[in-house]
Design a protein around this motif. Structure first.
Motif, PDB file in Angstrom:
ATOM      1  N   ALA A 208       0.849  -1.429  -0.013  1.00  0.00           N
ATOM      2  CA  ALA A 208       0.075   0.048  -0.151  1.00  0.00           C
ATOM      3  C   ALA A 208       0.800   1.142   0.006  1.00  0.00           C
ATOM      4  N   VAL A 209       0.337   2.328  -0.666  1.00  0.00           N
ATOM      5  CA  VAL A 209       1.000   3.635  -0.591  1.00  0.00           C
ATOM      6  C   VAL A 209      -0.250   4.540   0.190  1.00  0.00           C
ATOM      7  N   ALA A 210       0.090   5.019   1.227  1.00  0.00           N
ATOM      8  CA  ALA A 210      -1.038   5.962   1.592  1.00  0.00           C
ATOM      9  C   ALA A 210      -0.907   7.520   1.653  1.00  0.00           C
ATOM     10  N   VAL A 211      -1.906   8.116   0.932  1.00  0.00           N
ATOM     11  CA  VAL A 211      -2.130   9.499   0.477  1.00  0.00           C
ATOM     12  C   VAL A 211      -3.375  10.101   1.255  1.00  0.00           C
ATOM     13  N   HIS A 212      -3.610  11.330   0.854  1.00  0.00           N
ATOM     14  CA  HIS A 212      -4.541  12.005   1.330  1.00  0.00           C
ATOM     15  C   HIS A 212      -4.682  12.348   2.654  1.00  0.00           C
ATOM     16  N   MET A 213      -3.736  12.807   3.142  1.00  0.00           N
ATOM     17  CA  MET A 213      -3.304  13.020   4.678  1.00  0.00           C
ATOM     18  C   MET A 213      -2.484  14.279   5.017  1.00  0.00           C
ATOM     19  N   GLU A 214      -3.056  14.930   6.102  1.00  0.00           N
ATOM     20  CA  GLU A 214      -2.472  16.220   6.457  1.00  0.00           C
ATOM     21  C   GLU A 214      -2.550  17.378   5.445  1.00  0.00           C
ATOM     22  N   ALA A 215      -3.602  17.393   4.571  1.00  0.00           N
ATOM     23  CA  ALA A 215      -3.652  18.600   3.669  1.00  0.00           C
ATOM     24  C   ALA A 215      -5.100  19.230   3.855  1.00  0.00           C
ATOM     25  N   GLY A 234       2.393  -5.138  13.037  1.00  0.00           N
ATOM     26  CA  GLY A 234       3.505  -5.822  12.243  1.00  0.00           C
ATOM     27  C   GLY A 234       3.321  -5.901  10.646  1.00  0.00           C
ATOM     28  N   LEU A 235       2.651  -4.624  10.257  1.00  0.00           N
ATOM     29  CA  LEU A 235       2.257  -4.319   8.795  1.00  0.00           C
ATOM     30  C   LEU A 235       3.060  -3.122   8.501  1.00  0.00           C
ATOM     31  N   GLY A 236       3.938  -2.639   9.323  1.00  0.00           N
ATOM     32  CA  GLY A 236       4.922  -1.618   8.933  1.00  0.00           C
ATOM     33  C   GLY A 236       5.716  -1.711   7.383  1.00  0.00           C
ATOM     34  N   SER A 237       6.120  -2.911   7.414  1.00  0.00           N
ATOM     35  CA  SER A 237       6.929  -3.189   5.900  1.00  0.00           C
ATOM     36  C   SER A 237       6.051  -3.159   4.759  1.00  0.00           C
ATOM     37  N   ARG A 238       4.822  -3.169   4.913  1.00  0.00           N
ATOM     38  CA  ARG A 238       3.850  -3.468   3.692  1.00  0.00           C
ATOM     39  C   ARG A 238       3.321  -1.941   3.200  1.00  0.00           C
ATOM     40  N   ILE A 239       3.665  -0.817   3.553  1.00  0.00           N
ATOM     41  CA  ILE A 239       2.854   0.406   3.279  1.00  0.00           C
ATOM     42  C   ILE A 239       4.140   1.404   3.193  1.00  0.00           C
ATOM     43  N   GLU A 240       4.109   2.366   2.355  1.00  0.00           N
ATOM     44  CA  GLU A 240       4.688   3.481   2.254  1.00  0.00           C
ATOM     45  C   GLU A 240       4.013   4.662   2.425  1.00  0.00           C
ATOM     46  N   ILE A 241       4.424   5.631   3.394  1.00  0.00           N
ATOM     47  CA  ILE A 241       3.566   6.647   3.616  1.00  0.00           C
ATOM     48  C   ILE A 241       4.234   7.871   3.141  1.00  0.00           C
ATOM     49  N   PRO A 242       4.257   8.279   1.988  1.00  0.00           N
ATOM     50  CA  PRO A 242       5.201   9.360   1.324  1.00  0.00           C
ATOM     51  C   PRO A 242       4.978  10.679   1.960  1.00  0.00           C
TER      52      PRO A 242
END
Length: 252
Positions: A208-215, A234-242
């Motif tokens: 996953a790539v998480a967007v639509h945040m802090e805007a 235990g899912l931190g390795s499965r997501i990018e939060i750019p």
């Protein structure tokens, strides 16, 4: 495949031989009022663009998931060349054409565009009456021979339509709008931490790539909060939060 988070849900995607711009919102910081019936009075967008909008004005096409102003705003309408190809969900094409765009195509179910398969998916922009009032939203799947499958889920909560898209297409990467936007009453209208966890557990094959945040002022889930929850699960390795302006590159 590479994608760059610009701000909020605005993405620049390099896929196969094309560059796509998704959900352009070009307004200056604090140019717009707070979202109605939200928990604070911060003006939108909360943060500026990370670079000049002129760097984004020559995509091969623009993909508009829906017409809410945090995904398609007047500044984008004014700035983009009217010859830019626009791809959208059914029902939005007349509005886009009335704004002067000469090449608008609604993706009914699927579309072959310059060698890329673009498949429209469903979603739910909230629950109950609020979800109905928010109107139709869509996500999109991108597929091309020799390239990973990308799922842009759009403004949706975790729901059966998202499960169906995951089951049907088994995307390698899924972009989730994860800011937990909500009003003073009712449930979130896009994914929050719990929804992202459900998605990752349901589809262990996708990253996953998480967007639509802090805007936008009614998006209450922060990058830090989401990162912490996913690490604890235990899912931190499965997501990018750019961060805004950051590129994410697909790696098998």
């Amino acid at each position: 495949m590479k994608l760059q988070l610009i701000r909020n849900a605005t993405l620049r995607i390099q896929y196969a031989h094309l560059e796509l711009l998704v959900d352009p919102m070009f307004s200056d910081a604090k140019a717009n009022p707070p979202v109605f019936n939200s928990a604070n009075d911060r003006r939108n967008p909360l943060v500026p663009l990370p670079f000049s909008m002129t760097d984004m004005l020559r995509p091969n096409a623009v993909l508009v998931t829906h017409l809410h102003p945090d995904h398609w705003d007047q500044d984008a309408i004014d700035a983009l060349p009217k010859s830019t190809p626009i791809l959208c969900q059914p029902g939005d094409e007349d509005t886009l054409a009335s704004q002067g765009f000469a090449s608008v195509t609604a993706v009914q179910e699927s579309l072959e565009y310059e060698g890329i398969s673009i498949i429209r998916t469903g979603g739910r922009h909230g629950t109950g009456e609020i979800g109905q009032m928010m109107g139709q939203v869509s996500g999109f799947i991108l597929k091309a021979e020799g390239h990973p499958t990308l799922y842009i889920a759009g403004d949706t909560i975790w729901c059966d339509e998202v499960k169906e898209a995951l089951d049907a297409h088994k995307p390698d990467m899924t972009v989730v709008n994860a800011g937990g936007a909500r009003f003073l009453t009712g449930d979130p209208i896009i994914m929050d931490e719990d929804d992202v966890i459900e998605l990752l557990r349901y589809a262990p094959y996708t990253k996953a790539v998480a967007v639509h945040m802090e805007a936008i002022n009614h998006c209450l889930v922060t990058r830090e909060a989401l990162s912490g929850r996913l690490a604890a699960e235990g899912l931190g390795s499965r997501i990018e939060i750019p961060q805004d302006g950051q590129w994410v590159e697909w790696k098998a």
